[in-house]
Design a protein around this motif. Structure first.
Motif, PDB file in Angstrom:
ATOM      1  N   GLY A 119       0.814  -1.212   0.000  1.00 26.19           N
ATOM      2  CA  GLY A 119       0.000   0.000   0.000  1.00 26.19           C
ATOM      3  C   GLY A 119       0.843   1.254   0.000  1.00 26.19           C
ATOM      4  O   GLY A 119       0.486   2.261  -0.644  1.00 26.19           O
ATOM      5  N   THR A 120       1.971   1.212   0.708  1.00 26.62           N
ATOM      6  CA  THR A 120       2.869   2.370   0.760  1.00 26.62           C
ATOM      7  C   THR A 120       3.445   2.660  -0.615  1.00 26.62           C
ATOM      8  O   THR A 120       3.503   3.821  -1.057  1.00 26.62           O
ATOM      9  N   LEU A 121       3.876   1.610  -1.310  1.00 29.02           N
ATOM     10  CA  LEU A 121       4.436   1.756  -2.649  1.00 29.02           C
ATOM     11  C   LEU A 121       3.394   2.282  -3.637  1.00 29.02           C
ATOM     12  O   LEU A 121       3.653   3.233  -4.390  1.00 29.02           O
ATOM     13  N   LEU A 122       2.208   1.671  -3.647  1.00 30.03           N
ATOM     14  CA  LEU A 122       1.172   2.076  -4.594  1.00 30.03           C
ATOM     15  C   LEU A 122       0.750   3.525  -4.366  1.00 30.03           C
ATOM     16  O   LEU A 122       0.486   4.266  -5.324  1.00 30.03           O
ATOM     17  N   ASN A 123       0.707   3.944  -3.104  1.00 35.82           N
ATOM     18  CA  ASN A 123       0.356   5.328  -2.796  1.00 35.82           C
ATOM     19  C   ASN A 123       1.415   6.290  -3.324  1.00 35.82           C
ATOM     20  O   ASN A 123       1.095   7.351  -3.884  1.00 35.82           O
ATOM     21  N   ALA A 124       2.694   5.923  -3.170  1.00 39.47           N
ATOM     22  CA  ALA A 124       3.785   6.774  -3.655  1.00 39.47           C
ATOM     23  C   ALA A 124       3.754   6.888  -5.174  1.00 39.47           C
ATOM     24  O   ALA A 124       3.955   7.977  -5.734  1.00 39.47           O
ATOM     25  N   ILE A 125       3.506   5.764  -5.860  1.00 35.51           N
ATOM     26  CA  ILE A 125       3.433   5.780  -7.324  1.00 35.51           C
ATOM     27  C   ILE A 125       2.283   6.669  -7.793  1.00 35.51           C
ATOM     28  O   ILE A 125       2.434   7.463  -8.728  1.00 35.51           O
ATOM     29  N   GLU A 126       1.142   6.561  -7.109  1.00 34.47           N
ATOM     30  CA  GLU A 126      -0.030   7.371  -7.498  1.00 34.47           C
ATOM     31  C   GLU A 126       0.208   8.855  -7.223  1.00 34.47           C
ATOM     32  O   GLU A 126      -0.098   9.710  -8.059  1.00 34.47           O
ATOM     33  N   GLU A 127       0.753   9.171  -6.041  1.00 39.24           N
ATOM     34  CA  GLU A 127       0.971  10.573  -5.678  1.00 39.24           C
ATOM     35  C   GLU A 127       1.966  11.253  -6.608  1.00 39.24           C
ATOM     36  O   GLU A 127       1.791  12.415  -6.985  1.00 39.24           O
ATOM     37  N   GLU A 128       3.015  10.531  -6.990  1.00 45.12           N
ATOM     38  CA  GLU A 128       4.050  11.103  -7.843  1.00 45.12           C
ATOM     39  C   GLU A 128       3.687  11.020  -9.323  1.00 45.12           C
ATOM     40  O   GLU A 128       4.334  11.655 -10.160  1.00 45.12           O
ATOM     41  N   GLY A 129       2.684  10.204  -9.661  1.00 43.90           N
ATOM     42  CA  GLY A 129       2.269  10.067 -11.056  1.00 43.90           C
ATOM     43  C   GLY A 129       3.237   9.281 -11.918  1.00 43.90           C
ATOM     44  O   GLY A 129       3.333   9.501 -13.128  1.00 43.90           O
ATOM     45  N   PHE A 130       3.946   8.311 -11.314  1.00 43.57           N
ATOM     46  CA  PHE A 130       4.907   7.518 -12.074  1.00 43.57           C
ATOM     47  C   PHE A 130       4.185   6.584 -13.047  1.00 43.57           C
ATOM     48  O   PHE A 130       3.184   5.961 -12.695  1.00 43.57           O
ATOM     49  N   THR A 131       4.697   6.488 -14.255  1.00 46.60           N
ATOM     50  CA  THR A 131       4.088   5.628 -15.275  1.00 46.60           C
ATOM     51  C   THR A 131       4.877   4.338 -15.494  1.00 46.60           C
ATOM     52  O   THR A 131       4.376   3.415 -16.127  1.00 46.60           O
ATOM     53  N   ALA A 132       6.095   4.290 -14.992  1.00 43.71           N
ATOM     54  CA  ALA A 132       6.908   3.072 -15.085  1.00 43.71           C
ATOM     55  C   ALA A 132       7.819   3.009 -13.868  1.00 43.71           C
ATOM     56  O   ALA A 132       8.379   4.023 -13.451  1.00 43.71           O
ATOM     57  N   ALA A 133       7.938   1.818 -13.295  1.00 43.97           N
ATOM     58  CA  ALA A 133       8.779   1.631 -12.112  1.00 43.97           C
ATOM     59  C   ALA A 133       9.718   0.453 -12.330  1.00 43.97           C
ATOM     60  O   ALA A 133       9.266  -0.672 -12.511  1.00 43.97           O
ATOM     61  N   PHE A 134      11.028   0.739 -12.351  1.00 44.19           N
ATOM     62  CA  PHE A 134      12.031  -0.324 -12.509  1.00 44.19           C
ATOM     63  C   PHE A 134      12.131  -1.139 -11.226  1.00 44.19           C
ATOM     64  O   PHE A 134      12.211  -0.583 -10.125  1.00 44.19           O
ATOM     65  N   GLY A 135      12.152  -2.451 -11.350  1.00 41.13           N
ATOM     66  CA  GLY A 135      12.342  -3.340 -10.212  1.00 41.13           C
ATOM     67  C   GLY A 135      13.502  -4.288 -10.459  1.00 41.13           C
ATOM     68  O   GLY A 135      13.876  -4.552 -11.601  1.00 41.13           O
ATOM     69  N   GLY A 136      14.057  -4.830  -9.379  1.00 40.79           N
ATOM     70  CA  GLY A 136      15.237  -5.686  -9.488  1.00 40.79           C
ATOM     71  C   GLY A 136      14.928  -7.173  -9.461  1.00 40.79           C
ATOM     72  O   GLY A 136      15.804  -7.974  -9.115  1.00 40.79           O
ATOM     73  N   GLY A 137      13.698  -7.558  -9.821  1.00 40.77           N
ATOM     74  CA  GLY A 137      13.342  -8.971  -9.813  1.00 40.77           C
ATOM     75  C   GLY A 137      14.097  -9.762 -10.872  1.00 40.77           C
ATOM     76  O   GLY A 137      14.325  -9.278 -11.971  1.00 40.77           O
ATOM     77  N   ARG A 138      14.482 -10.998 -10.507  1.00 39.86           N
ATOM     78  CA  ARG A 138      15.138 -11.908 -11.438  1.00 39.86           C
ATOM     79  C   ARG A 138      14.333 -13.192 -11.540  1.00 39.86           C
ATOM     80  O   ARG A 138      13.760 -13.654 -10.568  1.00 39.86           O
ATOM     81  N   ARG A 139      14.322 -13.802 -12.719  1.00 39.51           N
ATOM     82  CA  ARG A 139      13.493 -14.989 -12.930  1.00 39.51           C
ATOM     83  C   ARG A 139      13.991 -16.213 -12.179  1.00 39.51           C
ATOM     84  O   ARG A 139      13.221 -17.150 -11.953  1.00 39.51           O
ATOM     85  N   ASP A 140      15.249 -16.242 -11.789  1.00 37.24           N
ATOM     86  CA  ASP A 140      15.767 -17.418 -11.085  1.00 37.24           C
ATOM     87  C   ASP A 140      15.447 -17.384  -9.589  1.00 37.24           C
ATOM     88  O   ASP A 140      15.680 -18.359  -8.882  1.00 37.24           O
ATOM     89  N   GLU A 141      14.893 -16.270  -9.116  1.00 38.30           N
ATOM     90  CA  GLU A 141      14.666 -16.108  -7.674  1.00 38.30           C
ATOM     91  C   GLU A 141      13.503 -16.939  -7.145  1.00 38.30           C
ATOM     92  O   GLU A 141      13.576 -17.525  -6.068  1.00 38.30           O
ATOM     93  N   GLU A 142      12.401 -16.928  -7.907  1.00 38.78           N
ATOM     94  CA  GLU A 142      11.152 -17.438  -7.337  1.00 38.78           C
ATOM     95  C   GLU A 142      10.161 -17.723  -8.458  1.00 38.78           C
ATOM     96  O   GLU A 142      10.238 -17.133  -9.527  1.00 38.78           O
ATOM     97  N   LYS A 143       9.214 -18.614  -8.229  1.00 37.00           N
ATOM     98  CA  LYS A 143       8.304 -19.078  -9.285  1.00 37.00           C
ATOM     99  C   LYS A 143       7.494 -17.940  -9.915  1.00 37.00           C
ATOM    100  O   LYS A 143       7.338 -17.891 -11.141  1.00 37.00           O
TER     101      LYS A 143
END
Length: 304
Positions: A119-143
């Motif tokens: 909820g904290t993240l989604l609120n920050a994205i909405e308040e700032e009006g971000f249209t794309a958010a880079f994340g550090g997820g890797r496919r070998d980490e988890e299903k």
């Protein structure tokens, strides 16, 4: 007849780096307001290094966003501040404590701070009006991360539908959005934990000291070694002892375990990981142990 040219080939690391840099540049050109989600861990630090290379000699053209659980390791926050200062990027801190105080999320006394990041993240994205958010997820980490696209669409509620993902044939990405939607971007999807460490070693990248072997007061819970802390009160039967450990991943210290290890250099860590048969999340993240689909459930709600 003698050869007139050399056979030029990129190494695996160079190929991965080139792919990630291409993604950063594509997003910067395509989306109006991107942001880089930055935890201070090894994957997000590698992303920051890739972004630095992608736009050098100019500065990184988007801010860095950290969701502060209030339970972060001090060594991680110190490294975060060093990177932000060196690169001169704008740091946005979305605080879970502030989100609770402002009524954005509710602390029921049962939900972990890790889950309250959603909820904290989604609120920050909405308040700032971000249209794309880079994340550090890797496919070998988890299903759940293994089946997620590089461009991962989020609806107007910030949610992910794993059964309705866009095709990415020939690495062609569809970034079309409707009002209120945004895209999560994963530039290092095709990297492995071993690739990350080889790259950290090659580039001489600064990472938090807790990734290396050190002495720490810990206790055992649910098969993991957790750090002694005021945020981690002992339960009946638990005892604290000092051991030689290191962290494979960092996050909420109440849910992030360490492993016993003598690996105090990058080369030793690489040797250790090369024979590991459990991913860093599977081995040391309590938030992924609540159920078989714990990560996917959180991602559907808007998690990283």
């Amino acid at each position: 007849m003698s050869e007139t040219h050399a056979d030029y080939q990129l190494s695996q690391l160079d190929q991965l780096e080139a792919e990630s840099i291409h993604i950063f540049r594509e997003v910067a050109a395509e989306f109006e307001k991107p942001v880089l989600m930055f935890s201070g861990g090894k994957d997000s630090i590698v992303m920051l290094r890739l972004a630095e290379k992608a736009f050098y000699p100019a500065k990184i053209p988007f801010p860095v966003l950290q969701v502060d659980t209030g339970f972060d390791f001090p060594e991680v926050l110190e490294t975060r501040d060093n990177w932000v200062k060196r690169l001169g990027v704008r740091l946005i801190v979305a605080s879970v404590d502030e989100a609770i105080a402002n009524g954005v999320i509710v602390d029921d006394g049962k939900t972990s701070r890790n889950r309250m990041q959603i909820g904290t993240l989604l609120n920050a994205i909405e308040e700032e009006g971000f249209t794309a958010a880079f994340g550090g997820g890797r496919r070998d980490e988890e299903k759940a991360r293994a089946k997620e696209r590089v461009y991962s669409h989020r609806d107007e509620f910030g949610q992910w539908d794993p059964k309705n993902q866009r095709p990415e044939l020939w690495s062609l990405f569809n970034g079309r959005l409707h009002e209120g939607e945004h895209m999560r971007i994963f530039p290092i999807s095709n990297w492995t934990e071993l690739d990350i460490w080889h790259y950290i070693g090659r580039e001489g990248i600064e990472i938090p000291s807790i990734y290396f072997s050190h002495q720490r007061r810990v206790f055992e819970r649910d098969g993991m070694l957790l750090s002694e802390s005021e945020h981690n009160p002992l339960r009946s039967g638990e005892t604290v002892e000092e051991r030689t450990v290191r962290f494979r991943t960092v996050g909420d210290l109440t849910l992030t375990g360490c492993v016993e290890s003598e690996a105090d250099t990058i080369d030793k860590i690489i040797d250790e990981i090369a024979i590991a048969r459990v991913t860093e999340r599977g081995a040391t993240r309590g938030d992924d142990r609540f159920s078989e689909a714990a990560m996917e459930d959180r991602k559907k709600e808007g998690y990283f």
